[in-house]
Scaffold this active site. Structure first.
Site, PDB file in Angstrom:
ATOM      1  N   LYS A  24      18.801  49.819 -12.573  1.00 45.05           N
ATOM      2  CA  LYS A  24      19.540  51.053 -12.300  1.00 45.05           C
ATOM      3  C   LYS A  24      18.557  52.135 -11.860  1.00 45.05           C
ATOM      4  O   LYS A  24      17.407  52.110 -12.272  1.00 45.05           O
ATOM      5  CB  LYS A  24      20.288  51.512 -13.558  1.00 45.05           C
ATOM      6  CG  LYS A  24      21.171  50.456 -14.203  1.00 45.05           C
ATOM      7  CD  LYS A  24      22.404  50.170 -13.402  1.00 45.05           C
ATOM      8  CE  LYS A  24      23.305  49.166 -14.138  1.00 45.05           C
ATOM      9  NZ  LYS A  24      24.539  48.874 -13.422  1.00 45.05           N
ATOM     10  N   ASP A  48      22.188  44.678  -8.647  1.00 43.82           N
ATOM     11  CA  ASP A  48      23.600  44.914  -8.913  1.00 43.82           C
ATOM     12  C   ASP A  48      24.418  44.333  -7.763  1.00 43.82           C
ATOM     13  O   ASP A  48      23.900  44.013  -6.693  1.00 43.82           O
ATOM     14  CB  ASP A  48      23.888  46.396  -9.116  1.00 43.82           C
ATOM     15  CG  ASP A  48      24.811  46.632 -10.308  1.00 43.82           C
ATOM     16  OD1 ASP A  48      25.706  45.800 -10.529  1.00 43.82           O
ATOM     17  OD2 ASP A  48      24.638  47.639 -11.015  1.00 43.82           O
ATOM     18  N   LYS A  56      21.697  51.611  -9.409  1.00 37.26           N
ATOM     19  CA  LYS A  56      21.969  50.417  -8.619  1.00 37.26           C
ATOM     20  C   LYS A  56      21.717  50.634  -7.135  1.00 37.26           C
ATOM     21  O   LYS A  56      21.428  49.693  -6.406  1.00 37.26           O
ATOM     22  CB  LYS A  56      23.399  49.934  -8.853  1.00 37.26           C
ATOM     23  CG  LYS A  56      24.477  50.937  -8.478  1.00 37.26           C
ATOM     24  CD  LYS A  56      25.871  50.322  -8.572  1.00 37.26           C
ATOM     25  CE  LYS A  56      26.289  50.070  -9.991  1.00 37.26           C
ATOM     26  NZ  LYS A  56      27.674  49.527 -10.077  1.00 37.26           N
ATOM     27  N   HIS A  58      28.004  36.724  -9.566  1.00 36.60           N
ATOM     28  CA  HIS A  58      28.623  37.975 -10.001  1.00 36.60           C
ATOM     29  C   HIS A  58      30.096  37.935  -9.630  1.00 36.60           C
ATOM     30  O   HIS A  58      30.469  37.409  -8.581  1.00 36.60           O
ATOM     31  CB  HIS A  58      27.940  39.178  -9.342  1.00 36.60           C
ATOM     32  CG  HIS A  58      28.248  40.469 -10.034  1.00 36.60           C
ATOM     33  ND1 HIS A  58      29.479  41.095  -9.937  1.00 36.60           N
ATOM     34  CD2 HIS A  58      27.502  41.256 -10.851  1.00 36.60           C
ATOM     35  CE1 HIS A  58      29.466  42.205 -10.657  1.00 36.60           C
ATOM     36  NE2 HIS A  58      28.277  42.317 -11.227  1.00 36.60           N
ATOM     37  N   ARG A  59      30.940  38.498 -10.498  1.00 43.17           N
ATOM     38  CA  ARG A  59      32.389  38.406 -10.294  1.00 43.17           C
ATOM     39  C   ARG A  59      32.988  39.699  -9.738  1.00 43.17           C
ATOM     40  O   ARG A  59      34.151  40.007  -9.998  1.00 43.17           O
ATOM     41  CB  ARG A  59      33.078  38.030 -11.607  1.00 43.17           C
ATOM     42  CG  ARG A  59      32.845  39.016 -12.744  1.00 43.17           C
ATOM     43  CD  ARG A  59      33.601  38.589 -13.994  1.00 43.17           C
ATOM     44  NE  ARG A  59      33.446  39.579 -15.061  1.00 43.17           N
ATOM     45  CZ  ARG A  59      34.197  39.622 -16.163  1.00 43.17           C
ATOM     46  NH1 ARG A  59      35.155  38.721 -16.336  1.00 43.17           N
ATOM     47  NH2 ARG A  59      33.999  40.543 -17.087  1.00 43.17           N
TER      48      ARG A  59
END
Length: 475
Positions: free
Chosen positions: A175, A203, A177, A294-295
């Site tokens: 972060k 991210d 991001k 990643h979803r």
């Protein structure tokens, strides 16, 4: 058209519209081991009988259409049609039903999640006879499972590659991001990895923007990985996001990661698409790369209780399409997730065989046969005080990922990583000694903080942080 052709086409054909249930509602049907089974939560429009609604779902997601067509006589509908074989009311919900549908295996292309979903959740979700429709679960038969490669490597191979056993793996999302330069980004990665984390992560929306092009990021991150490995003697990794605007560009980024010698890359499998994801998973297996999934966008599909698709279905899709990790909520953090429901789909990700258990939202027994398992990733609003609960809920075969819970440490990234590593090892040791983490977890963390100033500082910063909101998607 000749008169002879007209006569043949017209034999046994009666034009018009007939109820779906006359053909597609078959309560006497006994499911086959090779059938794909689906459980739909459906809300029919007023005046539409549940049997007609369930039959409509079966028809419109398989061989049916709104009217009788003469070409039905050119094939065997009994062989190819979907069948609504059972309907049950949803307890406590007015005009909601679970419709169970069986699909013959021949309706689906081998090894294609894209075709599977296009058929089962394609046009039917916009059907006017239904106020709402949600796919709650799927049973994928072993004969279809074996047409998929699945995860590039799986849990055991990943542990062997990393030489890390007997504890959850620890990660951190960098972060902010967006907005960091590639050099500063690499610096943040290095600090986290040298402090004791196993992984850091791009991210989901870090691709190749003007402030940080992908190749620059990959190079600085690789430098951070190798430097931290040299200092700690541990294998480290960073989930470099290979998601791109085209599949060709995605594979080019994956090839760059392979050439740099890093162990893992990442893909946004829903926004990137199942076809691209499966191609990337095949590339990763062929080239020795782990694949983190990643979803991003999942809550658009799975958040509402009465319409869309439950995440347990998306989790099964990720195991078929291919991924070694996937984000799976936290139960205790800032993102949606009920404990029993989460444990149900976490087992569906990791285990070879899962029994039907409606108390955990598992509608069907699932046999994954030889398909490797996937590590669930707990990420989103978690910190050191959550470590006992996370260790108890997710166990060793998981990735616990602390973004703000690492980078928000008052002394910097490396002390934040140290705090998480100390807390994790304290919880694992306490569990192995037979202590009850659900009851004694806070005491375990306090004891560990007495000899770790980094953990003590983290405990002080986040002692009041809680995310106490009611879960929307409940059983």
């Amino acid at each position: 058209m000749s008169p002879q052709t007209e006569t043949k086409a017209g034999v046994g054909f009666k034009a018009g519209v007939k109820d779906y249930r006359l053909t597609y509602y078959t309560p006497e049907y006994e499911t086959k081991e090779t059938d794909i089974l689906a459980a739909f939560r459906m809300t029919p429009q007023p005046g539409v009988p549940p049997e007609e609604a369930g039959a409509a779902v079966a028809a419109e997601s398989s061989t049916g259409t709104w009217t009788t067509v003469w070409t039905d006589g050119l094939t065997s509908l009994d062989r190819y049609k979907g069948r609504c074989y059972d309907i049950e009311p949803v307890a406590g919900e007015e005009n909601q039903y679970i419709a169970y549908v069986a699909y013959p295996l021949d309706l689906f292309e081998e090894g294609s999640v894209t075709n599977l979903f296009t058929s089962i959740v394609g046009n039917v979700f916009g059907f006017k006879a239904l106020r709402a429709l949600r796919l709650e679960d799927l049973r994928i038969p072993p004969s279809y499972v074996k047409t998929f490669q699945g995860p590039p490597h799986g849990i055991q191979v990943e542990r062997d590659k990393l030489n890390k056993y007997g504890r959850p793996l620890l990660g951190c999302t960098i972060k902010p991001k967006l907005g960091l330069s590639a050099k500063n980004y690499g610096r943040a990665v290095y600090e986290c990895l040298r402090g004791g984390l196993d992984f850091t992560k791009d991210d989901e929306n870090v691709n190749s923007q003007p402030f940080m092009r992908w190749r620059d990021r990959f190079l600085f991150v690789a430098e951070a990985i190798f430097k931290s490995q040299a200092e700690t003697g541990e294998i480290k990794g960073h989930y470099s996001n290979a998601t791109a605007g085209t599949s060709e560009e995605m594979l080019k980024r994956a090839a760059c990661a392979r050439e740099l010698g890093v162990p893992i890359i990442m893909h946004d499998y829903l926004t990137g698409g199942f076809t691209a994801n499966t191609s990337l998973a095949h590339y990763c297996r062929d080239n020795g790369l782990l694949l983190h999934i990643h979803r991003a966008m999942h809550a658009v599909i799975d958040r509402q209780k009465n319409h869309g698709m439950h995440f347990r279905v998306l989790a099964k899709a990720s195991r078929l399409s291919g991924g070694d990790h996937i984000h799976a909520g936290t139960v205790v953090g800032k993102l949606e997730g009920e404990r029993e429901v989460t444990s149900g789909f976490v087992d569906s990700l990791r285990d070879d065989y899962i029994e039907r258990d409606r108390s955990r939202g598992i509608y069907f027994t699932q046999d994954w046969v030889s398909l490797p398992g996937v590590l669930p990733v707990a990420s989103g609003g978690i910190h050191v005080w959550h470590m006992p609960a996370l260790t108890e809920i997710f166990g060793d075969d998981s990735v616990l990922q602390f973004g703000g819970g690492t980078l928000g440490h008052p002394w910097g990234n490396a002390p934040g990583a140290v705090a998480n590593r100390v807390a994790s090892e304290a919880c694992v040791q306490a569990r192995n000694e037979g202590r009850d983490l659900a009851r004694e977890g806070n005491e375990v963390i306090r004891e560990a903080s007495k000899w770790s100033p980094d953990l003590a500082a983290a405990c002080e910063v986040w002692k009041e942080i809680k995310f106490e909101y009611e879960t929307i998607d409940t059983l």
